[in-house]
Design an enzyme around this catalytic site. Structure first.
Site, PDB file in Angstrom:
ATOM      1  N   SER A  77      -2.452   1.229  -7.418  1.00  0.00           N
ATOM      2  CA  SER A  77      -1.897   0.510  -6.276  1.00  0.00           C
ATOM      3  C   SER A  77      -1.163  -0.751  -6.738  1.00  0.00           C
ATOM      4  CB  SER A  77      -3.030   0.203  -5.285  1.00  0.00           C
ATOM      5  OG  SER A  77      -2.538  -0.070  -4.009  1.00  0.00           O
TER       6      SER A  77
ATOM      7  N   ASP B 266       0.130  10.246   0.183  1.00  0.00           N
ATOM      8  CA  ASP B 266      -0.522   8.939   0.019  1.00  0.00           C
ATOM      9  C   ASP B 266       0.024   7.997   1.084  1.00  0.00           C
ATOM     10  OD1 ASP B 266      -1.198   6.302  -0.799  1.00  0.00           O
ATOM     11  OD2 ASP B 266      -1.302   6.925  -2.889  1.00  0.00           O
TER      12      ASP B 266
ATOM     13  N   HIS C  84      -5.127   7.889  -0.940  1.00  0.00           N
ATOM     14  CA  HIS C  84      -4.487   6.885  -1.792  1.00  0.00           C
ATOM     15  C   HIS C  84      -4.989   7.019  -3.222  1.00  0.00           C
ATOM     16  CE1 HIS C  84      -2.557   3.320  -3.104  1.00  0.00           C
ATOM     17  NE2 HIS C  84      -3.610   2.520  -3.054  1.00  0.00           N
TER      18      HIS C  84
END
Length: 508
Positions: free
Chosen positions: A228, A449, A477
């Site tokens: 991320s 995602d 995710h």
């Protein structure tokens, strides 16, 4: 979804939308909810003063300049962490790399030594995302156990809290957590109580800090796994120090060419795709709690959200579940792809049972003391997270957000104002990351995602001078250690053997 669009076309539609937007903005600002990209989610032509000392556009990793030598030559003192299976240390870095005589910061780092008896590859730096989440806590609270035995045998696992975060010199705005502030109130408090630090907690400086620690660990190359926001940090490092890149895995990728508006809008679209994927699956089940078509399920969810906003569901004297609470729980479930728990929550809430709902809400609660302050302080210095729009501009953007996602658009558009009053301008504008001369970087993208849409992974892979994209055809995710033997094997083989997956490889 159709019902939402029709309602917004009524004569009172504009007024309804604006009331909803103001309510969402108040809730976002008061609750400290974060922009969803890379946790929002989660660069550009930096001014010369923000480039690493001793580096320029043609030689990003030139020899360490004399004024930084003392940082690269310090001796680390390792002591047992509270969890004795880890060792802890502190690293001294300059507050301002352009002016090292302006003062120092202390950064905290931890490591878990490699388990193997054979040759150790080196240190594997790990960043779980954020910005604002403690890498040290994440690694200690189970993150280390996610790595396979072969990786654990080959690397010391290393976590460093970026500057401004938790155990490193933290941003502390001295905000009363019992009365969460608006965006403007938070910005004023941070300027008042942490102003000296705020210009110096950006991702560019965090990447330079990683290079200092890399050298102190005795590694010629930086081996790294970032998720991320951690992909943004890793890509920034690669662009600053391309020839020092070792084996780097970027999973759940932020596109560094996006500005804050596009980042938020495209994340909103990502959540709509994820919701429709869930609703399609639910509609095919006999026990789906909201109906048996995507349209029916979406319509009934919107009705439930509006109902809870009008009359919150009371659970004892201290708990009131609103529509915003339910929508946040839906997002958490889509992020984690926990569809079973989401179905349970959507079945329980209309009947007054919030057990599953509270599990989903609790999944997003971050126990780190300064995570929200650090999120704003770091994010507002970087273009993909830096949204500086007035209330009027956010209202003008509402129709586009609603077209992008009838379900999430009205909630998300409020995030456009999260950096509007921030006292420090962004230092890392939107620009491509090319990392010329870097070793091949492994990019991992998940097709549905919601936080970091798949096309962001494709975009970064196309920007980098050398990379390989691994596609995970799935929901949720991130991809590594999320249940796909195919993904895990490919990543482990790259980390331990340097072998990239075949071009065009798709895992399920």
């Amino acid at each position: 979804m159709t019902a939402v669009r029709d309602a917004d076309r009524t004569p009172n539609g504009d007024r309804i939308r604006r009331r909803r937007l103001r309510r969402r903005m108040a809730l976002l600002g008061a609750s400290g909810l974060l922009l969803t990209a890379p946790y929002a989610a989660w660069p550009g032509a930096a001014p010369a003063a923000t480039r690493p000392a001793g580096a320029d556009d043609t030689a990003a990793d030139a020899a360490i300049p004399p004024e930084l030598q003392r940082y690269y030559q310090q001796k680390l003192q390792w002591v047992p962490c509270p969890d004795p299976s880890f060792q802890c240390t502190e690293v001294t870095v300059p507050l301002d790399y352009a002016h090292p005589d302006a003062g120092d910061l202390l950064l905290a780092a931890s490591r878990k030594k490699a388990t193997g008896d054979g040759a150790r590859i080196g240190s594997l730096f790990v960043n779980p995302g954020g910005p604002g989440i403690s890498a040290i806590d994440s690694l200690a609270r189970g993150g280390a156990d996610l790595f396979s035995p072969s990786v654990r045998a080959s690397y010391d696992l290393v976590a460093m809290d970026p500057r401004g975060v938790q155990y490193s010199t933290p941003v502390n705005c001295k905000i009363n957590a019992l009365t969460p502030p608006s965006f403007e109130q938070r910005a004023n408090a941070c300027a008042r109580n942490a102003g000296q630090l705020l210009p110096h907690v950006g991702t560019l400086d965090a990447a330079r800090d990683m290079d200092v620690l890399r050298a102190l660990m005795g590694d010629d190359s930086l081996h790294y796994v970032g998720v991320s926001y951690g992909t943004y940090l890793g890509a920034t490092y690669a662009d600053l120090f391309p020839t020092r890149v070792g084996r780097m895995v970027l999973d759940g990728v932020v596109d560094p060419t996006l500005d804050g508006y596009q980042n938020l809008l495209q994340t909103t679209a990502g959540y709509q795709v994820a919701w429709e994927s869930f609703a399609t699956d639910c509609a095919a089940r006999t026990d789906c709690p909201l109906g048996h078509s995507v349209t029916e399920i979406s319509r009934r969810l919107v009705t439930l959200l509006h109902s809870l906003d009008r009359i919150p569901l009371r659970q004892g004297k201290d708990i009131a579940i609103t529509g915003s609470d339910l929508l946040s729980a839906v997002r958490n479930a889509l992020r984690s792809a926990n569809w079973e728990l989401l179905r349970a929550a959507l079945q329980g809430v209309p009947a007054g049972d919030t057990t599953a709902l509270q599990q989903l809400i609790g999944a997003s609660e971050i126990p780190f003391s300064n995570a929200v302050d650090a999120f704003y302080a770091i994010g507002c210095l970087s273009s993909p997270f830096d949204s500086r729009f007035t209330s009027a501009e956010a209202e003008a953007a509402l129709p586009q957000f609603l077209r992008t996602s009838p379900l999430f658009g009205a909630f998300d558009v409020a995030g456009l104002g999260q950096c509007t009053h921030w006292p420090v301008p962004a230092t890392q504008p939107a620009q491509a990351v090319t990392a010329p001369g870097a070793a091949p970087i492994m990019i991992v993208g998940t097709t549905r995602d919601p936080d970091t849409p798949y096309h962001w992974a494709k975009a970064l892979a196309s920007q980098l001078s050398s990379s390989r994209l691994l596609t995970y055809d799935a929901d949720g995710h991130g991809a590594y250690q999320r249940g796909s033997t195919c993904v895990d094997t490919a990543v482990d083989r790259y980390l331990t053997q340097g072998q990239l997956p075949p071009a065009g490889k798709v895992c399920t």
